[in-house]
Write an enzyme that holds these catalytic residues in place. Structure first.
Site, PDB file in Angstrom:
ATOM      1  N   SER A  70       0.488  -0.954  -0.076  1.00 33.49           N
ATOM      2  CA  SER A  70       0.414  -0.349  -0.438  1.00 33.49           C
ATOM      3  C   SER A  70       0.984   0.841  -0.015  1.00 33.49           C
ATOM      4  O   SER A  70       1.717   1.016   0.339  1.00 33.49           O
ATOM      5  CB  SER A  70      -0.998  -0.003   1.840  1.00 33.49           C
ATOM      6  OG  SER A  70      -2.464  -1.236   1.374  1.00 33.49           O
TER       7      SER A  70
HETATM    8  N1  SAH Z   1      -1.301  -4.637   3.900  1.00 33.29           N
HETATM    9  C1  SAH Z   1      -0.913  -5.210   2.826  1.00 33.29           C
HETATM   10  C2  SAH Z   1      -1.040  -4.782   1.248  1.00 33.29           C
HETATM   11  C3  SAH Z   1      -1.974  -5.471   0.887  1.00 33.29           C
HETATM   12  S1  SAH Z   1      -2.847  -5.525  -0.362  1.00 33.29           S
HETATM   13  C4  SAH Z   1       0.657  -4.374   2.425  1.00 33.29           C
HETATM   14  O1  SAH Z   1       1.208  -3.351   4.040  1.00 33.29           O
HETATM   15  O2  SAH Z   1       1.657  -4.248   1.708  1.00 33.29           O
HETATM   16  C5  SAH Z   1      -4.393  -6.682  -0.515  1.00 33.29           C
HETATM   17  C6  SAH Z   1      -3.937  -7.846   0.066  1.00 33.29           C
HETATM   18  O3  SAH Z   1      -5.409  -8.779   0.129  1.00 33.29           O
HETATM   19  C7  SAH Z   1      -3.591  -8.707  -0.792  1.00 33.29           C
HETATM   20  O4  SAH Z   1      -2.327  -9.543  -0.840  1.00 33.29           O
HETATM   21  C8  SAH Z   1      -4.690  -9.824  -1.119  1.00 33.29           C
HETATM   22  O5  SAH Z   1      -4.346 -11.215  -1.862  1.00 33.29           O
HETATM   23  C9  SAH Z   1      -5.177  -9.531   0.053  1.00 33.29           C
HETATM   24  N2  SAH Z   1      -6.497 -10.266   0.324  1.00 33.29           N
HETATM   25  C10 SAH Z   1      -7.899 -10.428  -0.618  1.00 33.29           C
HETATM   26  N3  SAH Z   1      -8.470 -10.589   0.176  1.00 33.29           N
HETATM   27  C11 SAH Z   1      -8.258 -11.211   0.852  1.00 33.29           C
HETATM   28  C12 SAH Z   1      -8.807 -11.790   2.003  1.00 33.29           C
HETATM   29  N4  SAH Z   1     -11.005 -12.418   1.574  1.00 33.29           N
HETATM   30  N5  SAH Z   1      -8.721 -12.829   3.106  1.00 33.29           N
HETATM   31  C13 SAH Z   1      -6.562 -12.615   2.984  1.00 33.29           C
HETATM   32  N6  SAH Z   1      -6.921 -11.213   2.430  1.00 33.29           N
HETATM   33  C14 SAH Z   1      -7.225 -11.160   1.230  1.00 33.29           C
END
Ligand code: SAH
Length: 217
Positions: free
Chosen positions: A65
């Site tokens: 992010s």
């Molecule tokens: N918090 C992260 C940013 C993540 S991007 C950071 O600091 O880098 C969003 C993430 O959510 C992705 O890796 C995606 O695979 C995950 N995601 C999407 N839907 C999800 C779900 N239902 N359960 C768990 N993870 C999920």
């Protein structure tokens, strides 16, 4: 783990100043961003991108992010030391480390198997004790709850009632709720004594979608 030298520390200070200028005022959040080496979450060839206020691809079609978004969500959470925080969407682990640096006990769920494995191994090199789980974040972690805070870091099509159920009274959830395919509205929901949710609305953001089930990427 990549080294964290004076150049990196200098770039981080500039990033913190940029976030301050953009309106982030929570000193605990700024302090944590100043202490977590964001460049270590990216390949070393991307050093020049690590401290720009931009999202960045991390593989498996996912992103780390944007620092402003991490700072904004972290500020809304009003973290106090030793709070139990559930994160949905571990991704690179950067947001989890910022929360851990603020003193939270972080539990984080990722649905992509390869990304989960990679990030779990990477996070073990830090002094934080972040607990990572492979699974569908929509289900939460009933055996580890209830939580003081829940943060969703993917675009949620709706507010998952299962996660609301895992929140303590007085607990807060920060969730980017999809308005359409293009953008999300940041919401902060606070659980009241009677179980109802107080709802506060913040600005527009852009996240990768929150999906169901477990994937192999
Ligand atoms: N918090 C992260 C940013 C993540 S991007 C950071 O600091 O880098 C969003 C993430 O959510 C992705 O890796 C995606 O695979 C995950 N995601 C999407 N839907 C999800 C779900 N239902 N359960 C768990 N993870 C999920």
């Amino acid at each position: 783990m990549q080294e964290d030298n004076y150049r990196h520390k200098g770039m981080r200070k500039l990033l913190v100043e940029e976030l301050r200028n953009k309106g982030i005022s929570d000193e605990n959040v700024l302090h944590a961003i100043n202490n977590v080496p964001r460049h270590a979450f990216l390949d070393s060839s991307f050093l020049d991108f690590a401290y720009q206020d931009k999202a960045f691809p991390i593989g498996s079609g996912q992103t780390i992010s944007q620092p402003y978004t991490v700072a904004f969500q972290s500020s809304l959470l009003e973290i106090q030391k030793n709070m139990k925080v559930l994160e949905i969407g571990t991704g690179s682990g950067y947001q989890a480390c910022v929360l851990a640096e603020m003193g939270a006990k972080v539990f984080s769920i990722e649905r992509q198997r390869k990304l989960y494995m990679k990030t779990k191994a990477f996070l073990s090199e830090f002094r934080y004790h972040i607990k990572t789980f492979l699974g569908d974040g929509n289900k939460g972690l009933p055996t580890f709850g209830p939580f003081d805070r829940i943060i969703i870091t993917a675009a949620a099509p709706e507010i998952p009632q299962t996660l609301i159920d895992q929140l303590k009274i007085g607990g807060m959830m920060v969730i980017p709720l999809s308005e359409n395919d293009d953008h999300q509205t940041m919401l902060r929901l606070t659980k009241q004594e009677d179980g109802s949710m107080k709802r506060e609305t913040y600005g527009d953001f852009r996240f990768v979608p929150m999906l169901e089930g477990v994937g192999n990427d």
